[in-house]
Design a protein around this motif. Sequence first.
Motif, PDB file in Angstrom:
ATOM      1  N   UNK A  91      56.103 -17.240  23.238  1.00 44.38           N
ATOM      2  CA  UNK A  91      55.217 -18.100  22.539  1.00 44.38           C
ATOM      3  C   UNK A  91      55.252 -17.508  21.148  1.00 44.38           C
ATOM      4  N   UNK A  92      55.445 -18.140  20.016  1.00 43.88           N
ATOM      5  CA  UNK A  92      55.394 -17.714  18.571  1.00 43.88           C
ATOM      6  C   UNK A  92      54.645 -18.923  17.772  1.00 43.88           C
ATOM      7  N   UNK A  93      54.181 -18.369  16.811  1.00 46.04           N
ATOM      8  CA  UNK A  93      53.628 -19.590  15.708  1.00 46.04           C
ATOM      9  C   UNK A  93      53.235 -18.862  14.387  1.00 46.04           C
ATOM     10  N   UNK A  94      53.467 -20.216  13.390  1.00 47.53           N
ATOM     11  CA  UNK A  94      53.046 -19.851  12.176  1.00 47.53           C
ATOM     12  C   UNK A  94      52.411 -20.936  11.664  1.00 47.53           C
ATOM     13  N   UNK A  95      51.337 -20.439  11.112  1.00 50.79           N
ATOM     14  CA  UNK A  95      49.980 -21.602  10.874  1.00 50.79           C
ATOM     15  C   UNK A  95      49.390 -20.996   9.683  1.00 50.79           C
ATOM     16  N   UNK A  96      48.401 -21.749   9.117  1.00 55.75           N
ATOM     17  CA  UNK A  96      47.176 -21.471   8.400  1.00 55.75           C
ATOM     18  C   UNK A  96      45.768 -20.866   8.893  1.00 55.75           C
ATOM     19  N   UNK A  97      46.176 -20.956  10.336  1.00 60.97           N
ATOM     20  CA  UNK A  97      44.848 -20.252  10.972  1.00 60.97           C
ATOM     21  C   UNK A  97      45.444 -18.904  11.627  1.00 60.97           C
ATOM     22  N   UNK A  98      44.287 -18.259  12.335  1.00 57.15           N
ATOM     23  CA  UNK A  98      44.649 -16.805  12.913  1.00 57.15           C
ATOM     24  C   UNK A  98      45.184 -17.297  14.206  1.00 57.15           C
ATOM     25  N   UNK A  99      46.469 -16.548  14.283  1.00 52.63           N
ATOM     26  CA  UNK A  99      47.412 -17.145  15.515  1.00 52.63           C
ATOM     27  C   UNK A  99      47.132 -16.122  16.665  1.00 52.63           C
ATOM     28  N   UNK A 100      46.511 -14.985  16.536  1.00 48.91           N
ATOM     29  CA  UNK A 100      46.541 -13.900  17.645  1.00 48.91           C
ATOM     30  C   UNK A 100      45.856 -14.696  19.103  1.00 48.91           C
ATOM     31  N   UNK A 101      44.874 -15.240  18.947  1.00 44.57           N
ATOM     32  CA  UNK A 101      44.170 -16.061  20.286  1.00 44.57           C
ATOM     33  C   UNK A 101      44.970 -17.160  20.481  1.00 44.57           C
ATOM     34  N   UNK A 102      45.555 -17.743  19.778  1.00 47.16           N
ATOM     35  CA  UNK A 102      46.394 -18.798  20.142  1.00 47.16           C
ATOM     36  C   UNK A 102      47.724 -18.502  21.036  1.00 47.16           C
ATOM     37  N   UNK A 103      48.244 -17.126  20.403  1.00 43.30           N
ATOM     38  CA  UNK A 103      49.294 -16.827  21.275  1.00 43.30           C
ATOM     39  C   UNK A 103      48.850 -16.369  22.551  1.00 43.30           C
ATOM     40  N   UNK A 104      47.824 -15.578  22.711  1.00 42.33           N
ATOM     41  CA  UNK A 104      47.450 -15.015  23.897  1.00 42.33           C
ATOM     42  C   UNK A 104      47.012 -16.181  24.730  1.00 42.33           C
ATOM     43  N   UNK A 105      46.583 -17.025  24.487  1.00 39.73           N
ATOM     44  CA  UNK A 105      46.454 -18.444  25.257  1.00 39.73           C
ATOM     45  C   UNK A 105      47.562 -19.121  25.861  1.00 39.73           C
TER      46      UNK A 105
END
Length: 241
Positions: free
Chosen positions: A5-19
Amino acid sequence: MCGIIAAASNRNVGELLVEGLHKMEYRGYDSAGLALHQENNITHLKALGKVSLLEEKLKSENPSSTLGIAHTRWATHGEPSEKNAHPHKSNERIYIVHNGIIENYASIKQILIEKGYTFQSETDTEVLVQLIGYFFNQGKLNFEQSVRAALQRVEGAYGIVVLNKKEPDVMIAARKGSPLVLGIKDKEFFVGSDISPIINHTQQIIYLEDNQMAIIEGDDYKITSIDEDVSLPKKVEKIDF
């Protein structure tokens, strides 16, 4: 089976990645890790065992990042251990997560060792990221060209996502024989080994085809071919296998 899982966003992605890693636990794994871009630094965390252990490390570090990659690993090359967990890195600069098997990793590794490279893990994945680093470190190829040059010289199957500490708004994904999907929503981008970790964020999904690369830069992206020619400048030493 490993999960990406990888993400590029305007929000903080750490929790998103763990989710996203939690949503892929059904695939089976023995370790987990992530790399988060932070201006001129990359926070690099790994844990042997459950994703929840990685989650605890993330909460302790509490980094803020809008660009990151994460992975759950099922051991193929190298025993289950924190050092063999993904992401792997080259010179504290380039970081990678990888699904698949690089079949000619041993011969590439030996060539790189002869050129002075050292290895911290027993994995084929570290060989791939060190090869990308080899091309990039010579200063004649840009990040995208370095990834392409390395992929043209490996044999086997892969789905990868790569970060570069020097390029804080760039993420490169590529696949050959190992599934990889790109999710798009407004100015956010997500990459997954399947749709399960990203479907809650967007339903605009692109299934990358074999031998394709997706280059995400800022709020834009392009999809191109891994097989596109890379003309190595004369001062960039070729690696022949």
